[in-house]
Design an enzyme around this catalytic site. Structure first.
Site, PDB file in Angstrom:
ATOM      1  N   CYS A  50       0.826  -1.210   0.000  1.00  0.00           N
ATOM      2  CA  CYS A  50       0.000   0.000   0.000  1.00  0.00           C
ATOM      3  C   CYS A  50       0.862   1.262   0.000  1.00  0.00           C
ATOM      4  O   CYS A  50       0.411   2.330  -0.421  1.00  0.00           O
ATOM      5  CB  CYS A  50      -0.939   0.005   1.196  1.00  0.00           C
ATOM      6  SG  CYS A  50      -0.094  -0.103   2.791  1.00  0.00           S
ATOM      7  N   HIS A  97      19.441   0.442  -1.044  1.00  0.00           N
ATOM      8  CA  HIS A  97      18.018   0.783  -0.932  1.00  0.00           C
ATOM      9  C   HIS A  97      17.196  -0.438  -0.553  1.00  0.00           C
ATOM     10  O   HIS A  97      16.348  -0.365   0.353  1.00  0.00           O
ATOM     11  CB  HIS A  97      17.504   1.374  -2.248  1.00  0.00           C
ATOM     12  CG  HIS A  97      16.045   1.709  -2.217  1.00  0.00           C
ATOM     13  ND1 HIS A  97      15.549   2.806  -1.538  1.00  0.00           N
ATOM     14  CD2 HIS A  97      14.963   1.073  -2.746  1.00  0.00           C
ATOM     15  CE1 HIS A  97      14.229   2.847  -1.661  1.00  0.00           C
ATOM     16  NE2 HIS A  97      13.848   1.802  -2.387  1.00  0.00           N
TER      17      HIS A  97
END
Length: 419
Positions: A50, A97
């Site tokens: 989400c 990352h």
């Protein structure tokens, strides 16, 4: 090939845009297939939650824009709308990352543990779709071990930062073991469901769910083997509860001072923890005046949460250091693989030259050639073939005025530095 991470998240894109480029279960298999069949991509993993949509892949150099274009085309979103929100990380930055994401360092809630499970599931889905190559496999497995190290060596995930989690953490601190404790949950909404999940994860097996409608409470109770009662039945069951956690939408308190005093008397004054996370309050504030009744409101929990968020920020410093160290080490390992491939290719090329010239020499000897002349010719041709490429490289570096490159070539050829 080059490791690449591209995506959007809660920091760069609105909810509306994140919804547009999300990969639901119905879209994911087709997306993975297209990604694996792309001539520009050797392997890929799609992480879609989400709060983020990210593509991790092994691509040909300078092909990152093709991956971005594919993402836009797949979701029928214009590149102009998507590109301002896209971030791109390459090689070590991409490695770092992914590690930060898996460790919860890039999450909306710092240090939240759910993202690691989501990344693992994304990797499993991609592997099942045959879109993971050897480099991606190593990259993700290393990332999972780094996330484990961060959880082991830091306490970044050990402090409650949600109301539901804070309520359970408070109960754990007061009661030595939740396995022997009976918990009365008042309400059956989303917050109470989260509380029940945290309680169950910490070994609690004795739960009672009280709600205005038993049907809604039954749906929740079935997940945890809990007992169900109605709100009017709370007084007759309250004495059984060691812990009460309440979160309803009632405009008036459900549990009053007199009710708790009666329950404590029945319990022979064994302590009772009451956690009121409702606004307006479900439990009268006067309950906190009773001996052996320990009442905490949502404001009390918020102060715990605020303190824990600050503690997580401190722990994140160490976690970031671990990620930087591990990402650099993994990049060094990757570069060493590139060196191995280059060495293997160089040796194979030299061996091919040797075998070609040796074969011609054997043929010349078989045809009756003078062995001394054949050997001399073999040695001359082999030397010329092997030094041809290095000689051209030396000439090019000298002509282009590149002393650093010239020094590296000299060093690789075993030549001493010129005076």
């Amino acid at each position: 090939m080059s490791l690449l991470a591209i995506g959007i998240n809660h920091n760069t894109a609105s909810v509306e845009l994140r919804e547009k480029v999300a990969f639901g279960p119905d879209k994911l298999p087709q997306a993975l297939q297209q990604l694996s069949e792309s001539p520009h991509v050797s392997g890929g993993v799609i992480v879609s939650t989400c709060n983020r949509t990210e593509i991790y892949c092994d691509v040909k150099p300078s092909c990152k824009n093709k991956v971005i274009d594919w993402l836009a085309q797949f979701h029928q979103v214009s590149a102009e709308e998507l590109k301002p929100s896209i971030y791109v990380h390459e090689e070590q930055a991409a490695i770092r990352h992914l590690m930060r994401v898996a460790c919860g360092l890039d999450s909306l809630v710092l240090g939240e543990p759910q993202i690691l499970g989501q990344v693992k599931q994304a990797f499993s889905d991609s592997r099942a779709g045959l879109s993971v190559n050897a480099a991606m496999e190593k990259w993700f497995q290393k990332t999972f071990s780094v996330a484990k190290r961060v959880r082991t060596e830091t306490d970044i995930g050990g402090n409650a930062v949600s109301v539901a989690y804070a309520a359970c953490t408070l109960a754990k601190h007061i009661f030595e073991s939740l396995q022997e404790s009976t918990v009365l949950l008042v309400g059956a909404g989303e917050t109470i469901e989260l509380v029940a999940k945290h309680l169950a994860a910490n070994g609690c097996t004795k739960m009672i769910v009280a709600n205005r409608t038993k049907e809604r409470a039954q749906l929740l109770a079935e997940q945890f083997g809990a007992e169900v009662i109605s709100l009017p039945e709370i007084p007759e069951h309250l004495a059984r509860a060691d812990i009460v956690i309440s979160s309803t939408a009632s405009p008036l308190p459900i549990i009053g001072k007199g009710m708790v005093e009666t329950a404590l008397k029945s319990r022979r004054y064994q302590p009772m923890l009451l956690v009121d996370i409702a606004v307006p309050r479900d439990i009268e504030s006067q309950v906190g005046e009773i001996n052996d009744a320990y009442l905490y409101s949502v404001d009390d929990l918020q102060s715990i949460i605020d303190s824990n968020i600050e503690q997580r920020k401190v722990e994140a410093i160490q976690a970031e250091a671990i990620v930087s160290e591990e990402s650099a080490a993994f990049m060094t390992w990757l570069r060493s693989l590139q060196g191995v491939d280059t060495i293997r290719e160089f040796r194979q090329n030299a061996n091919d030259i040797r075998e070609d010239l040796l074969g011609k020499s054997i043929q010349a000897l078989a045809a009756g050639g003078d062995p001394e002349k054949v050997l001399l010719e073999l040695s001359n041709k082999l030397t010329n073939k092997l030094i041809h490429a290095p000689t051209r490289a030396l000439q090019s570096a000298a002509e282009q005025g590149e002393p650093a490159k010239l020094a590296i070539i000299r060093q690789s050829l075993g030549l001493e530095d010129p005076l």
